[in-house]
Design an enzyme around this catalytic site. Sequence first.
Site, PDB file in Angstrom:
ATOM      1  N   LYS A  97      72.007 -40.240 -26.800  1.00  0.00           N
ATOM      2  CA  LYS A  97      73.201 -39.412 -26.860  1.00  0.00           C
ATOM      3  C   LYS A  97      73.583 -38.826 -25.527  1.00  0.00           C
ATOM      4  CE  LYS A  97      75.147 -35.354 -29.193  1.00  0.00           C
ATOM      5  NZ  LYS A  97      74.904 -34.058 -29.397  1.00  0.00           N
ATOM      6  N   GLY A 158      77.922 -24.975 -30.879  1.00  0.00           N
ATOM      7  CA  GLY A 158      77.258 -23.779 -31.177  1.00  0.00           C
ATOM      8  C   GLY A 158      78.362 -22.560 -31.553  1.00  0.00           C
ATOM      9  N   ALA A 184      79.216 -30.906 -33.285  1.00  0.00           N
ATOM     10  CA  ALA A 184      79.393 -29.769 -32.726  1.00  0.00           C
ATOM     11  C   ALA A 184      80.546 -28.597 -33.254  1.00  0.00           C
ATOM     12  CB  ALA A 184      80.011 -29.673 -31.045  1.00  0.00           C
ATOM     13  N   GLY A 185      80.004 -27.549 -33.726  1.00  0.00           N
ATOM     14  CA  GLY A 185      80.790 -26.597 -34.152  1.00  0.00           C
ATOM     15  C   GLY A 185      80.942 -26.603 -35.697  1.00  0.00           C
ATOM     16  N   ASN A 206      73.153 -28.688 -35.888  1.00  0.00           N
ATOM     17  CA  ASN A 206      72.047 -27.858 -35.296  1.00  0.00           C
ATOM     18  C   ASN A 206      72.008 -26.389 -35.429  1.00  0.00           C
ATOM     19  OD1 ASN A 206      70.458 -28.154 -32.044  1.00  0.00           O
ATOM     20  ND2 ASN A 206      69.871 -27.080 -33.725  1.00  0.00           N
TER      21      ASN A 206
END
Length: 262
Positions: A97, A158, A184-185, A206
Site C-alpha cells: 500500500k 484519522g 481514510a476518514g 482503522n
Amino acid sequence: MDELIIAGRALRSRLFVGTGKFSSPQALREAIAAAEAEVVTVALRRVNLQEAGDPTLSALDQDRQLILPNTSGARDAQEAVRVAKLARAISRINWIKLEITPDPRYLLPDPVETLKATEQLVADGFVVLPYINADPILAKRLADAGAAAVMPLGSPIGTNQGIKTRDSIRIIIEQATVPVVVDAGLGAPSHAAEAMEMGADAVLVNTALAVARDPGSMARAFKLGVEAGRQAYLAGLGATQEQAEASSPLTGFLHENAGQNN
C-alpha cells in the site's frame, strides 16, 4: 457477498482493516475477527517484519489474512520505494500500500511522487495499491501505470468525517478500470455503507475501530454496513427526484371501487 478480485486474488470480504492506534493486540485481534477481514494493513515504520513476537503481527492470522505493508511516513518516491523493497526482502510479500505524505499536519498524499513511485514499483514486480487524494485524473494515470487498485480518501486520514469527496469519488468509480477502495476518514458504519452504495469495491477502516469503546463490536457494525451497502448497489438504488411521487396510486381503482358502491 460476491467476490472482489485484486491482482488475481479473490477476496470475500470488502472491509480492509488498518492496525494502528489499537490499545492492545487483543483489541486488534477482536476487531479483525469481527470484521472477518482478509486484508490487513501494517505500517512498516511501526512493525518489525523480522520479529516473530511483534505485537501487531502476533494479532494476525497470516493463513487467513493478507498482510498489506504500507509505506506510511514516506516523504517522497525514493523513500517509499526503498522501504517497499526492504519489506519485500524481509517478508517476501510483494503487495504494497503506497503512501507518500510529506506534510505531517494534514497527511495528504503527494500525487506527483505517488505516480512516480507506482511506476517504479510496478516495473519491479510489486502489486501496488496507492493511497491518493480523490483525483479522477490521477486515479486513471495510476491505473494506466499498472496499479492493482486505487485508494482515494473520503476525508483526511484519522478524522472520522466520512465521505467529503463524494463527487470526485463518483467520477473515479465511473471511470475505473481497477478496483476502487475508499480509504481514510470513514468514522461510522453508515459512511462505509455510503461508499459501497456509490459503487466502491471496498473500504479501509482503522481509526474508527481503534478508538471505539468496543472495537470488536464496531468492526462487526462496519462489516454489516459494507455488506448492506454492497447489496444495495447490486440491487439498484432508485433515482432521486426533486418532487414528491406517491408510492400508492391516488387515482384509478379507488375511484372505480367508490363508483361501484354508489
